[in-house]
Design a protein around this motif. Structure first.
Motif, mmCIF file in Angstrom:
data_model
loop_
_atom_site.group_PDB
_atom_site.id
_atom_site.type_symbol
_atom_site.label_atom_id
_atom_site.label_comp_id
_atom_site.label_asym_id
_atom_site.label_seq_id
_atom_site.Cartn_x
_atom_site.Cartn_y
_atom_site.Cartn_z
ATOM 1 N N GLN A 163 35.967 47.523 63.934
ATOM 2 C CA GLN A 163 34.889 48.121 63.148
ATOM 3 C C GLN A 163 35.381 48.470 61.745
ATOM 4 O OE1 GLN A 163 33.968 51.195 66.046
ATOM 5 N NE2 GLN A 163 31.936 50.323 66.391
ATOM 6 N N ALA A 164 36.591 48.993 61.653
ATOM 7 C CA ALA A 164 37.164 49.301 60.335
ATOM 8 C C ALA A 164 37.353 48.023 59.517
ATOM 9 C CB ALA A 164 38.489 50.037 60.496
ATOM 10 N N LEU A 165 37.830 46.951 60.167
ATOM 11 C CA LEU A 165 38.013 45.687 59.455
ATOM 12 C C LEU A 165 36.674 45.129 58.993
ATOM 13 C CD1 LEU A 165 40.033 43.559 58.507
ATOM 14 C CD2 LEU A 165 39.693 42.384 60.702
ATOM 15 N N ALA A 166 35.648 45.271 59.826
ATOM 16 C CA ALA A 166 34.318 44.804 59.425
ATOM 17 C C ALA A 166 33.833 45.537 58.182
ATOM 18 C CB ALA A 166 33.323 44.989 60.577
ATOM 19 N N GLU A 167 34.057 46.840 58.110
ATOM 20 C CA GLU A 167 33.643 47.600 56.934
ATOM 21 C C GLU A 167 34.482 47.265 55.706
ATOM 22 O OE1 GLU A 167 30.951 49.592 56.464
ATOM 23 O OE2 GLU A 167 30.429 48.712 58.394
ATOM 24 N N SER A 168 35.695 46.766 55.940
ATOM 25 C CA SER A 168 36.537 46.398 54.803
ATOM 26 C C SER A 168 35.966 45.221 54.029
ATOM 27 C CB SER A 168 37.953 46.036 55.284
ATOM 28 O OG SER A 168 38.033 44.702 55.774
ATOM 29 N N ILE A 169 35.115 44.425 54.659
ATOM 30 C CA ILE A 169 34.598 43.220 54.005
ATOM 31 C C ILE A 169 33.830 43.583 52.739
ATOM 32 C CG2 ILE A 169 32.980 41.292 54.257
ATOM 33 C CD1 ILE A 169 33.771 41.269 57.273
ATOM 34 N N ARG A 170 32.847 44.467 52.865
ATOM 35 C CA ARG A 170 32.056 44.839 51.688
ATOM 36 C C ARG A 170 32.894 45.618 50.684
ATOM 37 N NH1 ARG A 170 26.945 47.990 52.711
ATOM 38 N NH2 ARG A 170 28.286 49.148 54.141
ATOM 39 N N THR A 171 33.757 46.493 51.196
ATOM 40 C CA THR A 171 34.559 47.322 50.300
ATOM 41 C C THR A 171 35.532 46.478 49.493
ATOM 42 O OG1 THR A 171 34.376 49.165 51.852
ATOM 43 C CG2 THR A 171 36.110 49.305 50.192
ATOM 44 N N ARG A 181 36.622 36.220 46.893
ATOM 45 C CA ARG A 181 35.472 36.391 47.770
ATOM 46 C C ARG A 181 35.969 36.848 49.137
ATOM 47 N NH1 ARG A 181 33.005 32.461 49.512
ATOM 48 N NH2 ARG A 181 34.495 30.802 49.086
ATOM 49 N N VAL A 182 35.266 37.800 49.752
ATOM 50 C CA VAL A 182 35.654 38.330 51.055
ATOM 51 C C VAL A 182 34.448 38.282 51.975
ATOM 52 C CG1 VAL A 182 36.687 40.256 52.310
ATOM 53 C CG2 VAL A 182 37.255 39.898 49.893
ATOM 54 N N ASN A 183 34.592 37.606 53.112
ATOM 55 C CA ASN A 183 33.534 37.506 54.107
ATOM 56 C C ASN A 183 34.131 37.620 55.502
ATOM 57 O OD1 ASN A 183 31.023 36.791 52.462
ATOM 58 N ND2 ASN A 183 32.467 35.242 51.735
ATOM 59 N N GLY A 184 33.293 37.608 56.505
ATOM 60 C CA GLY A 184 33.779 37.713 57.875
ATOM 61 C C GLY A 184 32.971 36.878 58.836
ATOM 62 N N VAL A 185 33.609 36.519 59.944
ATOM 63 C CA VAL A 185 32.961 35.818 61.052
ATOM 64 C C VAL A 185 33.204 36.637 62.309
ATOM 65 C CG1 VAL A 185 32.946 33.738 62.486
ATOM 66 C CG2 VAL A 185 33.222 33.536 60.003
ATOM 67 N N PRO A 230 30.730 29.282 47.195
ATOM 68 C CA PRO A 230 31.172 30.076 46.041
ATOM 69 C C PRO A 230 30.272 31.235 45.666
ATOM 70 C CG PRO A 230 30.289 27.963 45.332
ATOM 71 C CD PRO A 230 30.393 27.898 46.817
ATOM 72 N N ALA A 231 29.034 31.269 46.166
ATOM 73 C CA ALA A 231 28.115 32.357 45.810
ATOM 74 C C ALA A 231 28.000 33.416 46.903
ATOM 75 C CB ALA A 231 26.726 31.794 45.494
ATOM 76 N N ILE A 232 28.851 33.349 47.945
ATOM 77 C CA ILE A 232 28.753 34.293 49.061
ATOM 78 C C ILE A 232 29.973 35.198 49.086
ATOM 79 C CG2 ILE A 232 28.577 34.572 51.555
ATOM 80 C CD1 ILE A 232 27.223 31.881 51.719
ATOM 81 N N THR A 233 29.741 36.499 49.082
ATOM 82 C CA THR A 233 30.804 37.479 49.273
ATOM 83 C C THR A 233 30.204 38.730 49.905
ATOM 84 O OG1 THR A 233 32.745 38.511 48.225
ATOM 85 C CG2 THR A 233 30.658 38.647 47.030
ATOM 86 N N GLY A 234 31.034 39.452 50.655
ATOM 87 C CA GLY A 234 30.612 40.706 51.271
ATOM 88 C C GLY A 234 29.746 40.539 52.501
ATOM 89 N N GLN A 235 29.767 39.357 53.133
ATOM 90 C CA GLN A 235 28.884 39.074 54.255
ATOM 91 C C GLN A 235 29.658 38.947 55.570
ATOM 92 O OE1 GLN A 235 25.424 38.947 53.889
ATOM 93 N NE2 GLN A 235 26.042 39.692 51.863
#
Length: 261
Positions: A163-171, A181-185, A230-235
């Motif tokens: 959960q902490a790692l998931a919140e790190s994406i937007r931060t 760019r930072v995203n997650g799967v 290239p246009a996706i970040t924080g997702q």
């Protein structure tokens, strides 16, 4: 000059086995050079080794215990030194997954899970950005877990660290801005362990809104998409057959173990 030539370079932690190997194979098939990390060794599992050999992928293995505070920085430095430049993609796939619950959770269990599942990925992302040339804009993909959306009380330390790692994406996406760019799967149940039998896996698949579980190739394709978007970040992209929309009372391993009629 980089040993990778003009090929893009991806560092995949935990990239030699299971889902990590699937991600590495997908990237290899699409022309990436690979830095494959392992905890105790960096020997690709047989299927991945065959793919790398068939394609002629440029790759190198790196061993690091990501529970150690100095390991992320040392790993990134080794990758940069070997390839001659920073990776274009970091896939933080390596995880510690051990069972505890509210009654058995200890400070050490929490510390161990956060060290590998949260601190190391965040530090690797920071080190990647610092090692990258100006204007490079590398991509980071954090591998999360569908349970972060509707958690239960099983694997409590693991869940909290994810959960902490998931919140790190937007931060991190905000902190890095245009520098990366930072995203997650977020996968669901993907590869069965010996704790499952085939009949249980079929019943679990039937529970999912899509009537199926995620496969390694599903996760790998999602990672590749985010690497090339290239246009996706924080997702955070859930790739789980719809599991994140369910409120499951226990972890998958405890569900649907009844004998077949």
């Amino acid at each position: 000059m980089s040993v990778a030539g003009t090929a893009r370079i991806a560092l995949v932690t935990g990239g030699c086995r299971r889902v990590g190997a699937g991600i590495a194979a997908e990237l290899a098939r699409n022309g990436w050079a690979l830095a494959l990390h392992g905890h105790r060794d960096a020997v690709p599992e047989p299927g991945l080794a065959a793919t790398l050999a068939d394609i002629g992928t440029i790759w190198h293995g790196f061993v690091a215990d990501l529970a150690l505070p100095e390991a992320p920085g040392e790993l990134m430095a080794q990758v940069v030194a070997h390839f001659g430049r920073a990776p274009d993609l970091l896939v933080n796939n390596a995880s510690l997954f051990s069972y505890d619950d509210l009654g058995s959770m200890t400070p050490q269990m929490l510390s161990d899970h956060f060290a590998v599942n949260t601190f190391a990925p965040v530090l690797l992302a920071r080190d990647l950005v610092e090692a990258s040339s100006e204007g490079a804009q590398p991509a980071v993909v954090q591998i999360i877990d569908q349970r972060v959306r509707n958690p239960n009380g099983d694997q409590l330390s693991y869940t909290l660290s994810k959960q902490a790692l998931a919140e790190s994406i937007r931060t991190l996406a905000r902190a890095f801005g245009a520098r990366a760019r930072v995203n997650g799967v977020a996968p669901g149940l993907t590869l069965a362990t010996t704790d499952y039998d085939d009949a249980q896996m079929e019943r679990l698949a039937a529970r999912m809104p899509l009537g199926r579980l995620s496969a390694p190739q599903d996760i790998a394709r999602a990672v590749r998409h985010l690497a090339d978007a290239p246009a996706i970040t924080g997702q955070l992209l859930f790739v789980d057959g719809g599991a994140h929309m369910l409120s499951l009372e226990r972890d998958f391993v405890f569900l649907d173990k009844q004998d077949e009629a």
